[in-house]
Design a protein around this motif. Structure first.
Motif, PDB file in Angstrom:
ATOM      1  N   HIS A 420      49.036  95.223 -59.926  1.00  0.00           N
ATOM      2  CA  HIS A 420      50.197  94.721 -59.206  1.00  0.00           C
ATOM      3  C   HIS A 420      49.808  93.688 -58.151  1.00  0.00           C
ATOM      4  CE1 HIS A 420      51.605  98.482 -60.991  1.00  0.00           C
ATOM      5  NE2 HIS A 420      52.797  97.931 -60.966  1.00  0.00           N
ATOM      6  N   HIS A 422      51.232  93.368 -55.379  1.00  0.00           N
ATOM      7  CA  HIS A 422      51.285  94.057 -54.095  1.00  0.00           C
ATOM      8  C   HIS A 422      50.751  95.475 -54.289  1.00  0.00           C
ATOM      9  CE1 HIS A 422      53.682  90.728 -52.663  1.00  0.00           C
ATOM     10  NE2 HIS A 422      54.591  90.943 -53.596  1.00  0.00           N
ATOM     11  N   SER A 459      44.867  93.196 -54.392  1.00  0.00           N
ATOM     12  CA  SER A 459      45.810  92.586 -53.458  1.00  0.00           C
ATOM     13  C   SER A 459      46.182  93.582 -52.365  1.00  0.00           C
ATOM     14  CB  SER A 459      47.070  92.150 -54.209  1.00  0.00           C
ATOM     15  OG  SER A 459      46.765  91.189 -55.199  1.00  0.00           O
ATOM     16  N   GLY A 460      46.295  93.084 -51.148  1.00  0.00           N
ATOM     17  CA  GLY A 460      46.722  93.931 -50.043  1.00  0.00           C
ATOM     18  C   GLY A 460      45.586  94.514 -49.236  1.00  0.00           C
TER      19      GLY A 460
END
Length: 664
Positions: A420, A422, A459-460
């Motif tokens: 994902h 995010h 990601s993140g």
């Protein structure tokens, strides 16, 4: 308007995802472009889209102009951000993903009759297994340029002829897709071929050449050759393999123009080895595949559609022999080894005997192992040894169930995070873990908390640059430093535990404080869920023993946790101080080294003495030569890839039977 995103489609926009993407784009009236770096193409042409070479994790911009531009961009961005796009629609199989790649490492093709033994050639090992049988040559005549210049009055009729030929090929492909006897994997490949036959890039290029005064056959050959050359120049092996598909479609169109039927494989006898310079996926998908014992081809590689079809049907295949395949045109018998790429023309008796012996053993073993699917293996004292599966996604559940997995010994949650753009929400995680728990109830599902580091960023989470990420900020170390990441996962696991036998395992543990800090967070999460009136259940907390520190303090750890699971992959590299991804020190990465086996035994002893479950989830857990030693040490759970489960059950069952005999 336009919008950018990171492509999460598994393996990028290769044939099937590109086909589905174009179909979605064509459902909107707006003009739509896909932009990568400084290059843009129409989103309504699958050929142009594939030639753009869009890979997973690359940044892409979608630009749309028209009345429904907003809706188009939203839909297409959503498609690009879905890892399963193109593999889950219309009942499609995911044969074109990495899970369809050969299990043996492809060999480099040798375009000569280089021999290691009499009659031996070597190509690309494209589909594993061995085969021997009568040779069936498939060498249809080459279609050549007519090189006919058209007069001004002939162009319109030649355009009509070309249009009719394209329509005829598309109709033939539609007819094949409508049949009930086509495997889903083959159906997806034919659909991708049809999309090429319909694509404006091909049809438009051929029309332009005819308008320029070139006959239709020569125009199709010219258009397909140019597009195929574009694919062949790509740096992605999968896209390079699409050149064969373009040529195969071009051949079908030329045959339609000439009013000829192509040579087909209807006459292939049972047990034959199919030999060809080139086999179009269109031809092979429609062939009587049950009769074909093996495939040898001059063209193609491990990512070609021919290889994909062969693997999907369990047919051994050696591709990429080049022009040397013509040396096999007049032979009577041929043997091939799809594990290493060897081909033996008219093999001598000793070679033939060896192949027949290998085939017999493999067939017998595969059939015999099926009997162990539902077996519950036990030690001689009656203790059940759980043979579980290592999984990384929900898509793997069915294979584990079919193999007879007694639960999940390792669910790697990092793929859920990496898929994902995010960080996955608590709700998404809870749903995923609950699905697992329900699928294997009442057996346990051991979920490993996020084991990610600088070697696999997501990601993140911003990871620091590290000289050695394997010794850095990863696993439980990172999670405890980032409660904003860790707590949603723990909350999701507590919620999922309502639906089945969830157990939670902490990776990269090296101290008691890490376990205690995690337990405090779990209690905090439970109180929050209770205050929010959300259902939850407690779960067993265990550790993955993979650091030397965890081995040395195993007796103390055993008093803090409910179970151990030994991760032999990392434990071996840390014990031996040898990077398991570095080929120059590969010989040191040996789980049977006395130091590694001693570490496993120390861990098992500590767990047994404390009365907790001790399992193993590293690759070594599925090795028949090591299972007796592990069971002897006191391990009562072994987790492995689904393909090894039935063999492991057989091994444990044999140990129990030996113990019974010795006790009499």
């Amino acid at each position: 308007m336009e919008r950018s995103t990171i492509v999460r489609v598994h393996d990028g926009l290769h044939a099937r995802p590109a086909t589905r993407f174009v179909k979605l784009a064509k459902s909107f009236e707006s003009d739509i472009e896909l932009i990568k770096a400084d290059k843009s193409v129409s989103a309504k042409s699958s050929v142009k889209l594939m030639l753009l070479g869009v890979k997973e994790n690359e940044e892409i911009t979608v630009r749309a102009t028209g009345a429904d531009a907003i809706e188009a961009i939203e839909a297409l961005i959503g498609y690009l951000e879905n890892p399963r796009s193109g593999t889950e629609e219309e009942g499609a199989s995911s044969v074109e993903t990495k899970s369809a790649e050969p299990t043996s490492k492809p060999q480099t093709a040798l375009y000569s009759n280089e021999t290691k033994a009499a009659g031996n050639m070597r190509g690309v090992a494209a589909s594993e297994g061995v085969a021997i049988g009568p040779a069936f040559g498939f060498f249809p005549a080459e279609i050549k340029h007519e090189n006919r210049l058209l007069g001004a009055g002939e162009i319109s009729s030649e355009i009509a002829r070309l249009k009719q030929a394209f329509a005829m090929v598309q109709q033939r492909m539609d007819k094949s897709l409508a049949t009930n006897n086509l495997a889903e994997s083959d159906r997806g490949i034919i659909a991708a071929l049809k999309d090429i036959a319909c694509d404006d890039e091909l049809t438009g290029s051929a029309r332009e050449l005819v308008h320029g005064g070139i006959d239709a056959v020569s125009a199709v050959i010219g258009a397909t050759s140019r597009i195929a050359a574009d694919f062949a120049s790509m740096d992605d092996p999968y896209l390079v393999a699409r050149a064969d598909d373009v040529n195969a479609v071009g051949r079908q169109i030329c045959l339609a123009l000439l009013g000829q039927d192509d040579a087909n494989l209807d006459a292939v006898p049972a047990g034959a080895i199919l030999i060809a310079e080139d086999i179009g996926a269109w031809d092979l998908a429609r062939a009587p595949l049950r009769r074909i014992a093996g495939v040898i081809c001059g063209h193609g590689g491990a990512t070609s559609h021919v290889a994909i079809i062969a693997r999907a049907h369990g047919i051994p295949a050696v591709l990429g022999l080049g022009r040397s395949v013509h040396a096999l045109q007049n032979i009577k018998t041929v043997a091939l080894d799809g594990n290493n790429g060897d081909v033996f023309a008219d093999p001598d008796q000793a070679t033939a005997d060896r192949f027949h012996e290998q085939i017999g053993k493999a067939k017998t073993e595969k059939q015999a192992l099926r009997a162990y699917k539902d077996i519950i293996p036990k030690r001689a004292d009656g203790t059940i040894i759980e043979i579980a599966a290592n999984l990384g996604s929900l898509e793997e559940i069915e294979a584990a169930q079919e193999a007879g997995a007694m639960g999940v010994g390792l669910f790697r949650t990092e793929l859920l995070f990496m898929r994902h753009i995010h960080l996955p929400s608590e709700d998404l995680q809870a749903e995923t873990y609950a699905t697992l728990a329900k699928a294997f109830a009442p057996y346990p599902v051991i979920v490993r908390t996020l084991d990610i580091g600088g070697d696999k960023p997501i990601s993140g989470i911003d990871f620091p640059d590290e000289e050695n990420p394997f010794l850095g900020w990863r696993g439980i170390r990172m999670c405890l430093d980032r409660p904003d990441v860790f707590k949603p996962q723990l909350r999701a696991l507590l919620r999922a535990a309502v639906h089945g036998n969830i157990k939670v395992m902490l990776p990269m543990v090296s101290g008691l404080d890490e376990v205690r800090a995690t337990r405090a967070l779990i209690e905090e999460c439970a109180k929050e869920l209770e205050a929010e009136n959300k259902a939850y259940a407690t779960f067993d907390l265990g550790v993955m023993v993979e650091t030397p520190a965890a081995v040395m303090i195993a007796p103390m750890l055993a008093k803090e946790v409910a179970f151990f699971s030994i991760g032999t992959n990392d434990l071996t590299q840390y014990i031996m101080a040898a990077d398991r991804l570095n080929p120059t020190v590969a010989k040191l990465n040996d789980v049977t080294h006395p130091a590694v086996m001693a570490a496993i035994e120390l861990t098992a002893k500590a767990g047994v003495e404390a009365g907790i479950m001790v399992g193993m989830c590293g690759e070594a857990a599925g090795r028949p030569d090591l299972i007796p030693a592990f069971v002897g040490m006191g391990l009562t759970e072994l987790s492995m890839s689904p393909s090894s489960i039935q063999r492991a059950k057989k091994c444990v069952l044999a140990l129990g039977q030996v113990g019974d005999q010795e006790g009499k």
